[in-house]
Design a protein around this motif. Structure first.
Motif, PDB file in Angstrom:
ATOM      1  N   LEU A   1     -11.434   5.255   6.744  1.00 13.78           N
ATOM      2  CA  LEU A   1     -11.591   3.791   6.732  1.00 13.78           C
ATOM      3  C   LEU A   1     -13.034   3.384   6.443  1.00 13.78           C
ATOM      4  O   LEU A   1     -13.520   2.375   6.929  1.00 13.78           O
TER       5      LEU A   1
ATOM      6  N   ILE B   1       0.827  -1.213   0.000  1.00 14.77           N
ATOM      7  CA  ILE B   1       0.000   0.000   0.000  1.00 14.77           C
ATOM      8  C   ILE B   1       0.859   1.261   0.000  1.00 14.77           C
ATOM      9  O   ILE B   1       1.800   1.400   0.783  1.00 14.77           O
ATOM     10  N   GLU B   2       0.513   2.137  -0.890  1.00 15.05           N
ATOM     11  CA  GLU B   2       1.143   3.452  -0.962  1.00 15.05           C
ATOM     12  C   GLU B   2       0.129   4.453  -0.427  1.00 15.05           C
ATOM     13  O   GLU B   2      -1.064   4.341  -0.716  1.00 15.05           O
ATOM     14  N   GLU B   3       0.590   5.400   0.378  1.00 20.20           N
ATOM     15  CA  GLU B   3      -0.361   6.385   0.909  1.00 20.20           C
ATOM     16  C   GLU B   3      -0.082   7.751   0.341  1.00 20.20           C
ATOM     17  O   GLU B   3       1.058   8.176   0.246  1.00 20.20           O
TER      18      GLU B   3
ATOM     19  N   PHE C   1      -1.185   1.151   8.304  1.00 15.78           N
ATOM     20  CA  PHE C   1      -1.337   2.522   7.824  1.00 15.78           C
ATOM     21  C   PHE C   1      -0.333   3.435   8.513  1.00 15.78           C
ATOM     22  O   PHE C   1       0.002   3.239   9.674  1.00 15.78           O
ATOM     23  N   GLN C   2       0.121   4.417   7.770  1.00 14.63           N
ATOM     24  CA  GLN C   2       1.154   5.291   8.308  1.00 14.63           C
ATOM     25  C   GLN C   2       0.584   6.456   9.100  1.00 14.63           C
ATOM     26  O   GLN C   2       1.174   6.900  10.067  1.00 14.63           O
TER      27      GLN C   2
END
Lengths: 570, 119
Positions: A119, A111-113, A150-151
């Protein structure tokens, strides 16, 4: 009107969802807060997932409340496999729409954020799952995994807050599991979102023995047990063990069964043990505890009853061989399947596993009598308080099933105050103590009944022997000083008494003869006297008749004389 | 749910068969309603694609409010989520796609190093 409103308010605030987990509903006084979220946290392997799953499974099975299990760690397949061993048929329940297991796959590397997100996808997903089966219960295990996926922690935190509020709005009773943290209760501080009920699970090592414990950290709006409660992961799920939940309400039997030793039956009020009671046979090493147990087994098998022997010291072969040497032949019963011996090392696994295993065997074999030889070895598999709780539970179970149990106990000192025995003696209905008596350079075995609930038992110490035809309890010989005579002194006393009896009978015969001869001589004397009496009497008769003749003659003479003398006769 | 996912796969497979171009991008944007975030994401995506992919792309927008079962089938938690379905491997980018460089990195259109150089 106001009163009524108050009452409904009160009822509403205390409404609970029973977990169906053994014992947990007792310490929470009814279950988890209904329609709210409970946090269950603990270190890895403490049983969080199990508790969450059991809450759903029991809810669906017992209380008609379907549940959604959202798994962030394990896949549905893994869960189904893991819980199959506990008898939870997850797939079956899913097919009947009683349960829905949804695995949420999170892999940060995929996953790239970039930029703002929320959510909502999770909410939609959970909402759909709840709606599809009409779920009343939800478990999220382990929600914290989200934090690793998640970051943006700020987004996560606000979304979690929203999630818990959302769960509450949906009115589902939820369990959220969390990892135990260092600074806060859980690693990511989940407790700040969940305020209603927090349960800590703990898996601790004490003296190299693992013990599971459960504690209710808080439970808003409800009273709850505040202690740490040991719990087991048993074959049918979690079992919390609050001692107070153990009932003493089992039905008791008045049937008596033989101990296998007739004179021991006599000591126990003439009929032996009560069926369904628990008997403790304590004694120092070598007193023959196993023999007593084996004799009991044999008697049970002879009656056609099923007999289960848990051996924690000897192997089955060793037991059968040794018992054969004293004439207790167990092999035929083992062969016919009437009896089973299960041997294991007490230290091989924890107490929990032992009891779990025993329960399993008990349920499959369904015995009438069991032997735990020795129960003291189980004690070494746990800490004192745990052992007592676990044994209480086991014994409770046995009583419930009306199984008669013989537990042997190894004591260190030659007394009835064995430390180990004392701890568990209160659980026992009958306590037989075996001990050695040392005297005259001998060690002899003595048996006494310390207690026997509900029967008039003998208070006497008896000697017993291990003979080639089983255990024999001997007559009681009291020595001159009042003490019990045992072994060779008993033999000597026995011989002495036989000799005395012989001597006494000899004496009596002699005396009899003496008296007889005396009587005989007296008889002779009587005869002699009688005859003398006759002689004397004859003499007397003779004398008196002569006398009469003489006086007649005299009178005659006198009248003759007068006639002659012409006496003046009047 | 499985069925739904397959139905979606169906036409794409045909499409990818007829267009064997390994440079063709099929992108799917998951949103939940017409929110500000989803509109921003769609606008950003459109712009990036036009600039970097010319005509070699197709965008499908999936509204989870309309197809909630796809949230489970495609393992979507966050919205908006952009999924690169072709070319393989599948890539996921979450957020409103406001950081163009990160989107390009996520779509393998720009190596990490080059992104820094351009900056």
């Amino acid at each position: 009107m106001i009163e009524e409103k108050d009452r409904t308010l009160k009822e509403k605030s205390l409404e609970k969802a029973p977990t169906g987990i053994n014992g947990l509903d007792d310490i929470t006084y009814g279950g988890l807060p209904k329609g709210r979220t409970t946090l269950v946290y603990g270190s890895a392997g403490s049983g969080k997932t199990l508790m969450a799953m059991e809450f759903l499974v029991k809810g669906a099975q017992k209380y008609g409340e379907p549940g959604v299990f959202m798994a962030f760690e394990e896949t549905a397949e893994d869960l189904a496999e893991n819980f199959a061993s506990l008898g939870f048929d997850l797939d079956g329940m899913e097919s009947r729409d009683r349960l829905l297991v949804d695995h949420v796959h999170i892999d940060k590397s995929e996953i790239e954020e970039t930029g703002e997100y929320d959510l909502e996808g999770l909410f939609i997903r959970l909402g759909l799952a709840i709606d599809s089966i009409g779920a009343k219960r939800v478990a999220l295990d382990t929600l914290e995994v989200l934090f690793s996926g998640f970051q943006n922690e700020a987004i996560l935190r606000s979304e979690l807050r929203r999630l818990f509020r959302w769960l509450k709005d949906r009115g589902v009773t939820a369990i959220v599991t969390g990892e135990r943290g260092e600074a806060s209760l859980t690693r990511y501080g989940l407790e700040e979102y969940v305020a209603d009920c927090v349960i800590l699970l703990d898996n601790r090592m004490e003296e190299q023995i693992s013990t599971r414990r459960l504690r209710i950290i808080k439970y808003r709006g409800s009273k709850h047990g505040t202690n740490e409660y040991p719990f087991l992961i048993e074959e049918d799920g979690i079992s919390v063990l609050p001692i107070t939940s153990l009932s003493l309400e089992h039905e008791v039997s008045t049937e008596r069964i033989s101990t296998g030793i007739s004179r021991l039956d006599t000591m126990l009020g003439g009929q032996g043990y009560y069926r369904g009671t628990t008997v403790l046979v304590s004694g120092t090493a070598g007193t023959g505890k196993t023999s007593f147990a084996a004799q009991f087994c044999k008697a049970a098998c002879e009656r056609g009853e099923r007999c289960l022997y848990f051996a924690f010291e000897e192997s089955p072969d060793q037991i059968t061989r040794n018992m054969k040497s004293i004439g207790i032949k167990l092999q035929p019963y083992l062969d016919s399947g009437l009896m089973q011996i299960h041997a294991s090392r007490p230290m091989a696994y924890g107490l929990e596993m032992h009891l779990m295993g025993m329960r399993k065997i008990l349920d499959t074999f369904n015995p009438d009598v069991i032997v735990i030889d020795p129960i003291t070895n189980l004690i070494s598999a746990g800490t004192e308080i745990d052992v007592k709780l676990m044994l209480t539970r086991l014994i409770d179970y046995l009583k419930l099933k009306n199984i008669t149990a013989i537990c042997t106990s190894l004591v260190q000192r030659e007394s009835t105050e064995g430390i180990n025995a004392q701890e568990i003696s209160s659980l026992m209905d009958t306590w037989i103590n075996l001990r050695f008596f040392e005297s005259n350079n001998e060690r002899n075995r003595g048996i006494s009944v310390v207690k026997a609930r509900g029967m008039a038992h003998s208070n006497q110490i008896r000697e017993y022997m291990l003979t080639n035809h089983g255990i024999e309890i001997r007559d009681v010989y009291l020595g001159p000083s009042g003490g019990l005579l045992m072994g060779s002194s008993r033999d000597i006393q026995e011989a002495k008494e036989t000799a005395e009896i012989a001597a006494q009978s000899k004496n009596a015969a002699r005396r009899k003869r003496e008296l007889e001869s005396k009587l005989k001589s007296l008889d002779a004397q009587i005869t002699a006297l009688n005859s003398e009496f006759e002689v004397q009497k004859e003499e007397l008769d003779k004398l008196s008749s002569e006398e009469a003749l003489r006086s007649n003659a005299l009178a005659k003479d006198r009248s003759e004389m007068a006639r002659i003398r012409r006496a003046d006769l009047h | 749910m499985e069925d739904a996912a397959q139905n979606n796969n169906g036409p794409e497979l045909v499409e990818s068969d007829t267009t064997p171009d390994p440079e063709f991008y099929i992108l799917r944007l998951y949103v939940a309603g017409q929110t500000k975030k989803s509109l921003t994401a769609f606008a950003n995506l459109k712009e990036i694609c036009e600039e970097h992919l010319g005509g070699r792309y197709r965008i499908e927008v999936v509204d989870l409010l309309e197809n909630p079962q796809l949230a489970r089938g495609d393992q979507i938690l966050a919205v908006p989520t952009l999924v690169r379905r072709l070319p393989p491997p599948i890539k996921k980018i979450i957020g409103d796609l406001s950081n163009t460089e990160r989107v390009l990195v996520g779509l393998d259109l720009l190596p990490v190093g080059e992104a820094n150089v351009q900056k």
